[in-house]
Write an enzyme that holds these catalytic residues in place. Structure first.
Site, mmCIF file in Angstrom:
data_model
loop_
_atom_site.group_PDB
_atom_site.id
_atom_site.type_symbol
_atom_site.label_atom_id
_atom_site.label_comp_id
_atom_site.label_asym_id
_atom_site.label_seq_id
_atom_site.Cartn_x
_atom_site.Cartn_y
_atom_site.Cartn_z
ATOM 1 C CG ASP A 195 -2.220 -0.589 1.049
ATOM 2 O OD1 ASP A 195 -2.496 -0.995 -0.082
ATOM 3 O OD2 ASP A 195 -2.978 -0.673 2.024
ATOM 4 C CG ASP B 145 -4.881 0.276 5.555
ATOM 5 O OD1 ASP B 145 -5.623 -0.001 4.587
ATOM 6 O OD2 ASP B 145 -4.370 1.399 5.709
#
Length: 921
Positions: A339, A652
């Site tokens: 990410d 996440d």
């Protein structure tokens, strides 16, 4: 109102609801602004089903236990136990079954962590929903929401289903669970003309599971349950088969091959014994003993200990392991799909640059400081004689940023307390850095009106009276929109026209550097007796300048990526962010250099329609993936896995769950959603990419130590098997009984291998590429050493056994001496196993005191067992004289001598090859 046709939102009929105006949406869904009737809701529930998400079938405890028994080695042990029972050898049968039970318990404990991701996804749907029905507003069970319902949304609510917005007032939504981007999205009702618009860009839609940050809205439900964006992610999670961890694959291959070898050798030995005239009961006894000697019974415990040591070491580096075999997984990965937000960047909006405008000259300044705090400085690029006027301009600019602001940032002791939109908080932090306290500014004015920011409006404005009673405007927003309200000059005194091209050039420059740009302006207005000002009052403003926002890189990220690349690991960045911003960040990190390494979600969608090999090739060459939705992230990971990569994926949010599950190794961020954590194998508590790299290092060390443990156990077992083959071939009695072999494999070796698991790692562990995905636990070097040590142990023991039998030593006494000799050999060999190539005399014992204690403990336990009557009866042991023990100890040193000679030859040969490669003729 009747609707017996196929469901509107069925997978066969995908509709881009964001393209339609609200009346068309209502017509297609056969609803109106007053909502549905209860009768119609019941009908639609029978067609669409409940607004709930699919769940995965849970594993039961009996099922988990049975899976532990599905191993070839366990089958062989059970067969050996049954044969021992058939021979009424209850002691051997009992000990073998104890081994099976211990292994089963260990495996069950490891696996008994039921996956809860689908349950957590279900919790993303609010249990209650506020809807319009029967011409009134009602709170209903969210599972009864159907397409056509009218949702009422307010700040703090969670959206119950996907819906097209019909009314909105200052509506902002946190869509991070779907897109991964933390900045709230401002919504409006305007139809979008484009097709194939990504979820994060559908600003007239709301999605189930997302949260309302501010404002109010009404929205027509378009999709429920499994057909929502969240539902599609849920299906992807529940239906996606998790990739096996690297060590699981390697251990599975190793165990299968070892099982075949054991069966083959047992059959060979049984045939030799049978044709040499040995009775059937003795043949069975011999076969059982051989099976026990060949199987590394301590292997499951050894693996668990070695990996648990790795777990404990990783915790110190902010890495939490949820699945034990994932310890080694980090050390095996060849590709990290990371990410951007919060992992490579700080996930903190920060004003990093400002450009002030005055008389068509610009005053650029860099802003320092990290995080949402007022600590930092503002440093202008040029110093000139007009610095006093520039300070006034900076003060005016800063005050407008503070006034047109709904957030709060207050210092309490050494900490800063914040509340509100991240961009507004960053503006307040900038104010502190400019030496202006927000509270002081706000106390000096009286707000007379405001227009909050909305995405279709593209600006926010506050009307206020300053301390002189002057009616003033503070405006901030998109540059194009702010400029449309500004007068032709940059200040009220100067009549020089505002150079619009200069303003746009500065905006383009900031955008090209990866900044999110917000323009600021101010001016006065005439209330004309009106209590509340309006949009018509906004005109002839003075353009003050730009603020450039960026989510700063983590300080350690670039170095960590360099370390990964040095270790032969490729890194790719996957984000829902704008392609331009993503590429700028990637360049700063050293991940990419040009646009050819950038792939957008739209490009990926087009590639998916074509040949798979082209898709795989393009994805493999990509380093930056921008405007990517959750299912496209899954496609990227699937393609990398299919191309032969061992992929570690970070995430996440709910949006990351399918990719986390598909990857060889899922890595969740500690600040992330419970769904991401429960779907992952590893959790990084500080959300830091550098922690992942440290985890890779510890994973490689754990695998090194695991190989050393396996080398100890298998080479010792090989020596025992070869000893049996030699004894049977020359018609000698069985050298050791099954229970004695179990004692060697489980107790003495079982204590010593714990010490090897605590080795600190050999030099250069991060200076070589990852292991090849198809590489087994045993490489050529380890096979050579295993065979060499096995032959050495077997030869030494066979000669001692032969000498004793030929010199009239009773079989029980000879076995007692041979058992002690094997313990000594294991003691020496444990030190050999500290490194496959480095001399044992170059490795400090102080670096691994636990190993020294383990070897001493193993020897001590065996010596004590020789004096305990119960153990004497079970193991057939007796005390030996000091002289006999000393002679056996000296003979056992041969295994260390042979190992040292082998390592010396290997180092000389390797050095010669390196010199030849560096200095070719």
């Amino acid at each position: 109102m009747k609707n017996k046709s196929r469901p509107i939102d069925s997978p066969e009929e995908q509709i881009n609801w964001y393209q339609y105006d609200i009346e068309s949406v209502r017509q297609k869904l056969r609803t109106n602004s007053s909502g549905l009737t209860e009768e119609e809701v019941s009908k639609r529930l029978s067609i669409y089903g409940n607004n709930s998400l699919p769940t995965r079938k849970k594993s039961t405890l009996p099922g988990i236990i049975l899976r532990q028994l599905k191993s070839p080695l366990i089958y062989i042990l059970i067969a050996a136990s049954v044969m021992s029972l058939g021979m009424r050898d209850f002691t051997d049968a009992f000990f073998i079954l104890i081994v099976v039970v211990i292994n089963t318990i260990i495996g069950t404990i490891q696996e008994y962590k039921a996956e809860k991701s689908a349950e957590e996804l279900q919790k993303m749907i609010e249990p209650l929903a506020t809807v319009k029905r029967n011409n009134g507003v009602h709170q209903v069970d969210a599972t009864t929401v159907v397409p056509g319902d009218i949702l009422i949304l307010e700040s703090g609510m969670r959206v119950s289903a996907d819906a097209r917005i019909s009314k909105a007032a200052n509506l902002s939504i946190d869509e991070s669970i779907l897109t991964g981007e933390s900045t709230p999205v401002f919504k409006n009702t305007t139809p979008i003309k484009e097709t194939d618009v990504e979820t994060g860009d559908q600003i007239n839609m709301v999605f189930g599971g997302t949260a309302v940050i501010s404002g109010r809205a009404e929205a027509v439900v378009t999709s429920t349950g499994k057909n929502t964006q969240l539902g599609k992610i849920t299906i992807a999670v529940t239906q996606t088969e998790a990739e096996e961890l690297p060590l699981v694959k390697r251990m599975g291959t190793f165990v299968t091959k070892l099982s075949y070898a054991i069966v083959a050798v047992a059959v060979l030995l049984a045939l030799i014994a049978y044709f040499r005239g040995i009775s059937l009961p003795d043949v069975i006894l011999l076969t059982v003993a051989l099976a026990v000697s060949a199987i590394p019974e301590g292997l499951p415990v050894a693996v668990t200990v070695a990996l648990t040591v790795g777990v404990n070491r990783m915790v110190k580096h902010k890495v939490i392991i949820r699945k034990l075999f994932a310890v080694e997984g980090l050390g095996s990965c060849t590709y990290i799909a990371s990410d951007k937000t919060g992992t490579l960047t700080s996930n903190i909006q920060t004003v990093r640059k400002i450009i002030l405008f005055e008389k068509n000259s610009t005053h650029p300044a860099d802003v320092s400081g990290e995080g949402y705090s007022g600590e930092g400085t503002i440093q202008f690029e040029r110093f000139d004689t007009k610095s006093a006027f520039r300070s006034e301009l900076l003060e005016l600019f800063t005050k407008q940023c503070i006034i047109c602001n709904e957030a709060s940032l207050i210092r309490k002791g050494t900490a800063w307390e914040k509340k509100g939109d991240p961009v507004d908080i960053a503006f307040l932090a900038f104010g502190y850095k400019a030496g202006i306290t927000p509270e002081t500014v706000r106390n000096q004015i009286t707000v007379t009106g405001e227009i909050p920011y909305e995405s279709d409006r593209q600006y926010a404005v506050v009307f206020y009276k300053d301390r002189n009673g002057r009616t003033t405007i503070a405006l901030k927003g998109a540059a194009e929109k702010v400029l449309s309200y500004c007068k032709s000059s940059t200040d009220s005194v100067n009549t020089e026209p505002l150079d619009i091209s200069l303003v746009r050039d500065m905006e383009t420059k900031l955008t090209g550097e990866g900044f999110r740009v917000i323009a600021v302006a101010t001016g006065t207005y005439s209330p004309d007796g009106r209590e509340t000002p309006s949009e018509e009052d906004i005109h002839d403003l003075t353009f003050l300048g730009f603020a450039g926002f960026i989510d700063p890189l983590r300080a350690e990220a670039k170095m960590a990526i360099e370390q990964s690349q040095k270790a032969g690991i490729r890194v790719g960045m996957i984000t829902g962010d704008h392609p331009g911003t993503a590429l700028v960040i990637a360049r700063q990190l050293g991940l990419a250099e040009n646009e050819s390494e950038l792939i957008t979600g739209r490009e990926l969608h087009a590639l998916k329609e074509g040949p798979k090999d082209i898709l795989y090739k393009k994805i493999s060459s990509g380093r930056v993936f921008a405007r990517i939705n959750p299912l496209q992230k899954l496609d990227i990971v699937s393609s990398l896995v299919a191309a032969g990569e061992f992929v570690a994926v970070t995430g996440d949010g709910v949006n990351d769950a399918p990719a986390l599950r598909k990857a060889n190794l899922g890595i969740a961020m500690g600040s992330g959603n419970d769904v991401a954590k429960d779907t992952s194998s590893i959790i990084i508590t500080d959300d830091n990419f550098a922690s992942i790299v440290e985890g890779i290092k510890q994973g490689r060390i754990a695998y090194q130590n695991l190989r050393k443990v396996i080398y100890l156990l298998v080479s010792t077992g090989a020596g025992e098997v070869l000893l049996f083959l030699a004894a049977v071939t020359v018609d000698l009695p069985i050298p050791l009984l099954a229970v004695q072999l179990l004692w060697l494999n489980l107790v003495t070796n079982g204590i010593q291998h714990i010490g090897i698991a605590f080795e600190k790692g050999e030099p250069g562990v991060m200076n070589h590429p990852p292991r090849k995905p198809n590489e087994g636990i045993f490489n050529a070097l380890m096979i050579q050493e295993t065979v060499m040590i096995g032959l050495t142990m077997a030869t030494v023991c066979f000669l001692v056994w032969l000498w004793q039998i030929n010199n009239g030593v009773s079989i029980p006494d000879a076995r007692n001496h041979l058992l002690l000799l094997m313990v000594f050999l294991e003691n020496y060999h444990t030190f050999n196993c500290r490194s496959e190539t480095i001399s044992v005399f170059r490795l400090s014992l102080q670096s691994n005191i636990i190993l020294l204690l383990g070897v001493s403990g193993a020897l001590g336990i065996h010596l004590v067992s020789m004096y305990i009557p119960f153990m004497q009866k079970v193991l057939g042991t007796q005390p030996v004289s000091f002289k006999e023990g000393l002679i056996l100890f000296a003979i056992a040193s041969s295994v260390m001598i042979v190992s040292e000679i082998f390592k010396l030859i290997y180092r000389i040969t390797r050095k010669s090859k390196v010199n030849s490669a560096e200095n070719p003729r």
